[in-house]
Design a protein around this motif. Sequence first.
Motif, PDB file in Angstrom:
ATOM      1  N   CYS A   1      -2.612  -7.759   0.299  1.00 22.17           N
ATOM      2  CA  CYS A   1      -2.546  -6.408   0.866  1.00 22.17           C
ATOM      3  C   CYS A   1      -1.931  -6.457   2.265  1.00 22.17           C
ATOM      4  N   VAL A   2      -0.888  -5.643   2.474  1.00 20.16           N
ATOM      5  CA  VAL A   2      -0.214  -5.598   3.774  1.00 20.16           C
ATOM      6  C   VAL A   2      -0.633  -4.366   4.574  1.00 20.16           C
ATOM      7  N   GLY A   3      -1.546  -3.580   3.994  1.00 23.76           N
ATOM      8  CA  GLY A   3      -2.053  -2.413   4.716  1.00 23.76           C
ATOM      9  C   GLY A   3      -1.089  -1.245   4.773  1.00 23.76           C
ATOM     10  N   CYS A   4      -0.228  -1.112   3.782  1.00 21.97           N
ATOM     11  CA  CYS A   4       0.782  -0.051   3.842  1.00 21.97           C
ATOM     12  C   CYS A   4       0.226   1.323   3.496  1.00 21.97           C
ATOM     13  N   SER A   5      -0.947   1.347   2.826  1.00 21.50           N
ATOM     14  CA  SER A   5      -1.596   2.615   2.456  1.00 21.50           C
ATOM     15  C   SER A   5      -0.809   3.437   1.431  1.00 21.50           C
ATOM     16  N   LEU A   6       0.180   2.840   0.774  1.00 22.37           N
ATOM     17  CA  LEU A   6       0.925   3.617  -0.218  1.00 22.37           C
ATOM     18  C   LEU A   6       0.024   4.109  -1.349  1.00 22.37           C
ATOM     19  N   CYS A   7      -1.045   3.332  -1.617  1.00 16.09           N
ATOM     20  CA  CYS A   7      -1.994   3.745  -2.660  1.00 16.09           C
ATOM     21  C   CYS A   7      -2.681   5.059  -2.280  1.00 16.09           C
ATOM     22  N   MET A   8      -2.953   5.232  -0.995  1.00 16.98           N
ATOM     23  CA  MET A   8      -3.644   6.441  -0.541  1.00 16.98           C
ATOM     24  C   MET A   8      -2.748   7.671  -0.693  1.00 16.98           C
ATOM     25  N   TYR A   9      -1.484   7.508  -0.327  1.00 14.54           N
ATOM     26  CA  TYR A   9      -0.552   8.630  -0.473  1.00 14.54           C
ATOM     27  C   TYR A   9      -0.298   8.936  -1.951  1.00 14.54           C
ATOM     28  N   ALA A  10      -0.236   7.860  -2.774  1.00 15.58           N
ATOM     29  CA  ALA A  10      -0.028   8.056  -4.210  1.00 15.58           C
ATOM     30  C   ALA A  10      -1.200   8.838  -4.797  1.00 15.58           C
ATOM     31  N   CYS A  11      -2.403   8.475  -4.382  1.00 15.77           N
ATOM     32  CA  CYS A  11      -3.593   9.138  -4.915  1.00 15.77           C
ATOM     33  C   CYS A  11      -3.567  10.635  -4.585  1.00 15.77           C
ATOM     34  N   SER A  12      -3.146  10.965  -3.374  1.00 15.59           N
ATOM     35  CA  SER A  12      -3.062  12.381  -3.000  1.00 15.59           C
ATOM     36  C   SER A  12      -2.007  13.121  -3.814  1.00 15.59           C
TER      37      SER A  12
ATOM     38  N   ALA B   1       2.645   7.639  13.700  1.00 20.00           N
ATOM     39  CA  ALA B   1       3.315   8.826  13.150  1.00 20.00           C
ATOM     40  C   ALA B   1       2.483   9.477  12.039  1.00 20.00           C
ATOM     41  N   THR B   2       1.971   8.655  11.129  1.00 22.69           N
ATOM     42  CA  THR B   2       1.206   9.246  10.025  1.00 22.69           C
ATOM     43  C   THR B   2      -0.124   9.806  10.537  1.00 22.69           C
ATOM     44  N   ALA B   3      -0.704   9.168  11.543  1.00 21.27           N
ATOM     45  CA  ALA B   3      -1.974   9.680  12.077  1.00 21.27           C
ATOM     46  C   ALA B   3      -1.762  11.042  12.747  1.00 21.27           C
ATOM     47  N   ILE B   4      -0.685  11.164  13.518  1.00 23.12           N
ATOM     48  CA  ILE B   4      -0.412  12.442  14.192  1.00 23.12           C
ATOM     49  C   ILE B   4      -0.162  13.540  13.153  1.00 23.12           C
ATOM     50  N   THR B   5       0.652  13.232  12.143  1.00 17.78           N
ATOM     51  CA  THR B   5       0.942  14.266  11.129  1.00 17.78           C
ATOM     52  C   THR B   5      -0.276  14.529  10.252  1.00 17.78           C
TER      53      THR B   5
ATOM     54  N   ALA C   1       2.407  -4.208   7.080  1.00 20.74           N
ATOM     55  CA  ALA C   1       3.306  -3.055   7.009  1.00 20.74           C
ATOM     56  C   ALA C   1       2.879  -1.973   7.988  1.00 20.74           C
ATOM     57  N   CYS C   2       3.846  -1.152   8.388  1.00 23.06           N
ATOM     58  CA  CYS C   2       3.492   0.096   9.043  1.00 23.06           C
ATOM     59  C   CYS C   2       2.902   1.009   7.967  1.00 23.06           C
ATOM     60  N   ASN C   3       2.187   2.025   8.400  1.00 27.33           N
ATOM     61  CA  ASN C   3       1.581   2.936   7.437  1.00 27.33           C
ATOM     62  C   ASN C   3       2.656   3.659   6.637  1.00 27.33           C
ATOM     63  N   HIS C   4       2.455   3.695   5.322  1.00 26.08           N
ATOM     64  CA  HIS C   4       3.361   4.370   4.389  1.00 26.08           C
ATOM     65  C   HIS C   4       4.748   3.715   4.339  1.00 26.08           C
TER      66      HIS C   4
END
Lengths: 578, 137
Positions: free
Chosen positions: B13-24, A94-98, A284-287
């Motif tokens: 690290c669970v790979g959630c990428s929340l850090c990347m969204y936070a940075c943006s 989902a995050t990749a598509i968006t 985790a799933c992304n985000h």
Amino acid sequence: MNSKVLTIDLSDYSYRIEDRKKLFNRWIGGVGVGIQLLKEELKPDADPLSPDNTIVLATGPFTPAYPLASKTVALFKSPLTGNLGESHAGGRTATAITNAGYGAIVIKGKSRKPIYVVVENDRVHFKDARVIWGIEDAILIGRIIAEKEQGGRGSRTVMRIGGAGENLVRYACVMTETYRHFGRLGLGAVFGSKMLKALVVHGKLSKIPDNRKGYREIYDKIYRIALESGAMKKYHLIGTAVNVNPLNELGGLPTKNLTSAKFENAEEISGEELADKNLGRRIACNHCPIACIHIAVLREPYEGKEYFYKTIMISYDYELIYALGSMLGISSRDGLLKLILRVEQLGLDAMSTGVCLAWATEALKAGLITEDDTITKLAFGNSEEYIRATGYISKQPNEFYRLLAQGVDKVSEVYGGGEFALAFGKNEMPGYHTGHGTHVGSLIGLRHSHLDGGGYAIDQKKKLKPEELVDELVKEEQWRQILSSLVVCFFARGVFTPEIIIEGFKPLGIKLTEDRLIKLGEEIYAEKLKLKMQLGFDLNSLRIPKRIFETETPQGKLKKEYIEEAISYYREMIGRIV
Amino acid sequence: MVKQLFIKDIEKCVGCSLCMYACSRRRPRNPEIGIDASGILAASLSGFERGATVIFCRACKEPPCVQVCPTDALVPKKGGGVILKEKACIACGMCFEACTIGAIFERRNGKPAVCIHCGYCVDYCPHEVLAYVEVEE
């Protein structure tokens, strides 16, 4: 809002991008928009495994604006049921598509040769997959493509099929980021029929919200509720597998092809035991901060080779433990994990596979089929035989497996044993024998899934009259159309109340009231039902396997009259809706 | 004292990428939705079950990216690391190549995104992989 739609035609290797603002404004996104896109593209009489079938992958306005909105809705004509196919997956899809700039991707036609497709922002690359076609392990395919395609590391999705999808098993799944799946209703076979081995998507979105301050505030609120309110605690800790023990104690855990709803060895394969003995990592799933994906570690010595071990990582969830564990009478954790791994590698839907194998075991015992048909000696509890049989489902070496690969409904039509062929609306049953709610829910739910109306949860709360039950199931399913239009994870349904959703809309420039939102859920439900009926859905032809009336539930034995009353009430309701 | 972003425990690290969204999202007046503006990357070692790697600027004392920038768009920051003067950047991409660990990321417009050690992402790392700690100048 991401309102761009990318349409890829595999027949002539072309693509186009259109901005469908009006469509997204009217139907939010996800399933709401997806149904409309499918209606535009799909002829109702299309053969699901022909170039005429269309795949819609739709995301919603909350992705990637907010956490927990990490789901994609796939819509297609199901090769398993011949009717509407809908399957949801997490991972990074989902995050990749968006992030690539799209609200939805539509795939149609059929490639002449095996290919994989890479979507990179506003460009689409068609890539030769002849070398990797025939590699049956979908996990390996993910690694090969990840090595080959350097772009989008850390943010791309790699959706792919294994051997089962190539071989058109009607319940083959599409795997994404190894541990998440568009599991149900056979999207993998549709990929296979289009000669599409994989779809890679990545890109970099940059968007400023309408209300900048408001956006950060509501983001923080959602984030805090997710982590602090306890709304998602269950998924934080033991994960979905936490359901095994309580359901078993309640007497609602389908066991050995539902000859029982209690499994004597449930404790061995419970979430607690797996966490204690095997849990190696959580992902985790992304985000999404929750990290509900539980990965077990299996360390195995090589036979006859001293001090040589292989260490395998396998993800588990409640439904897999049910379908490939209790349903098959498997009480060895190692055996269960190895079977899960095999199903995962081949790219099969775990629930359908487990139910098909459970039916075959009973049919063999009853003499409806022979060992010449099954090739292996299927017996409840014997995981090694099931691992072999799973390979045969994918490869289909004889007539029996060719039929078994079409689902339990089809195979029992030919060999008999329909009374213990546990499918509803031709979709193999989920892991609940909790009462009338779960089965009525599977019969009338538009996906024939436990997640449509959550009947298993209603069963555990209260006893209802047939009409009341149907009202509750439909009301819940209508609300869930909103959740799957946003698209948020159903596990976060406690977080996304109507109030929070409206608050979340505001900084994104979406103006909707709570009343309108509820109404919209009803409208999307009606649109989906209409499409389902156009595709031939008929309440009168629903088959109810007799077994569900024979095996005790926590509500006692179920009554046929109750279910018939519920269906006839629903029939009237449909008349009003459509 | 100057503070910097550090990895406290990569194994969590669970790979959630929340850090990347936070940075943006980090700039209050310009919070971006997505990952384009992110100066941090969480990636797996060929599958998160094998572990993760989180990549961001190491705040070098002698940043090579500054040395190769032809327009002085990247300038050294007090206490280590760099600041991007976006208007001076011509999107030549030299800085991406200069960084040994690949911690300068290409945006959609070709310009770089780089960690400025503001610490905003730390509050959104749900599993305490990242930490924001004081360092000697």
